[in-house]
Design an enzyme around this catalytic site. Sequence first.
Site, PDB file in Angstrom:
ATOM      1  NE  ARG A 165     -24.015  40.299 108.615  1.00  0.00           N
ATOM      2  CZ  ARG A 165     -22.975  41.033 108.992  1.00  0.00           C
ATOM      3  NH1 ARG A 165     -22.563  41.004 110.260  1.00  0.00           N
ATOM      4  NH2 ARG A 165     -22.326  41.781 108.122  1.00  0.00           N
ATOM      5  CE  LYS A 187     -22.443  38.142 106.198  1.00  0.00           C
ATOM      6  NZ  LYS A 187     -22.646  38.628 104.812  1.00  0.00           N
ATOM      7  CG  HIS A 255     -30.879  40.770 106.405  1.00  0.00           C
ATOM      8  ND1 HIS A 255     -29.842  40.468 107.274  1.00  0.00           N
ATOM      9  CD2 HIS A 255     -30.308  41.434 105.366  1.00  0.00           C
ATOM     10  CE1 HIS A 255     -28.700  40.903 106.764  1.00  0.00           C
ATOM     11  NE2 HIS A 255     -28.959  41.503 105.621  1.00  0.00           N
ATOM     12  NE  ARG A 258     -26.952  43.478 108.858  1.00  0.00           N
ATOM     13  CZ  ARG A 258     -25.792  43.830 109.396  1.00  0.00           C
ATOM     14  NH1 ARG A 258     -25.710  44.084 110.680  1.00  0.00           N
ATOM     15  NH2 ARG A 258     -24.710  43.936 108.648  1.00  0.00           N
ATOM     16  CG  HIS A 281     -21.431  46.858 106.398  1.00  0.00           C
ATOM     17  ND1 HIS A 281     -22.335  47.834 106.025  1.00  0.00           N
ATOM     18  CD2 HIS A 281     -22.149  45.700 106.450  1.00  0.00           C
ATOM     19  CE1 HIS A 281     -23.524  47.292 105.853  1.00  0.00           C
ATOM     20  NE2 HIS A 281     -23.438  45.996 106.104  1.00  0.00           N
ATOM     21  CE1 TYR A 290     -29.182  49.644 104.949  1.00  0.00           C
ATOM     22  CE2 TYR A 290     -26.799  49.471 105.038  1.00  0.00           C
ATOM     23  CZ  TYR A 290     -28.038  48.893 105.150  1.00  0.00           C
ATOM     24  OH  TYR A 290     -28.142  47.563 105.443  1.00  0.00           O
TER      25      TYR A 290
END
Length: 311
Positions: A165, A187, A255, A258, A281, A290
Amino acid sequence: MTDTAFLVDDDLRARLGLWQRELSAVRRLAPNTLEAYGRDVAQFLAFLAEHTGGPVTRDTLKGMRAADIRAFMARRRAENAGSRSLARSLSGLKSFFGYLEREGIVTTEALNAIRTPRQARSLPKALTVAEARAAVAGTAELEDRPWVAARDMAVLSLCYGAGLRIAEALSLSRADLEGEVMRVTGKGGKTRLVPLIAPVRQAIEAYLRLCPFSIGPRETLFRGVRGGALSPRLIQLRVAQLRGAFGLPPTASPHALRHSFATHLLGRGGDLRAIQELLGHASLSTTQIYTAVDTERLLESYRTAHPRAEG
């Protein structure tokens, strides 16, 4: 959090503060999520205060019904809030009321009766390999200052070559680069190890050779022209320039690089679990989107190239 001085009594105001401290210190939510949760809960409390004609108290919350929550959600939808925003609002409310339930103040029966709004799952917009390469390498043609061009190329290389990110790339320090891997803080303050492939390392080294500022091992790696931490907005503006200069699609962004990293890995036979780890994730279901992207890419190739596709 939105000001709650006239929305709740002193007891609940204190509880709101304790709840937010728990989210920050224990659950380690990202600042943006923390702010959004606080805003959503404040909006709901304002709604209750409006309907009850005074500050919200424990008794107000104990008497809350599922119909009250549905009325709030209907109000938000009438204000043009989308399903994603409504789902986040409900998540914030469940978090706060879950905290109050653990403290023995209220129950969450009314909230448990509310179903999360369905969201249309949008597919990430991946670039082609050629477009991604143009986005990463094109800065040298748009920037007269060699060190700035090298800096932007290094940042975009991290987005496409490592799946970072933009905030993760800009938070890196020299100490985070360890041989063939780098330590990435994602995150919620969670860290992961990501391979540092040769082209990405070379781009970073080229930037560091040209950078006019002295950067300590624990200091932010990427700098603005005045020596401060680089703003993500500048990288976003750079990609906007690249879109115009190289005819990249409107969806091209840091983004999107990514997303392209993950899509291209999967298209070359990459393992979904491994891609999940690389992207940071928490849930495999987030990464599984994806597979839909790659399937759509294959179908589009079929529709445009197969002689019987129109039949």
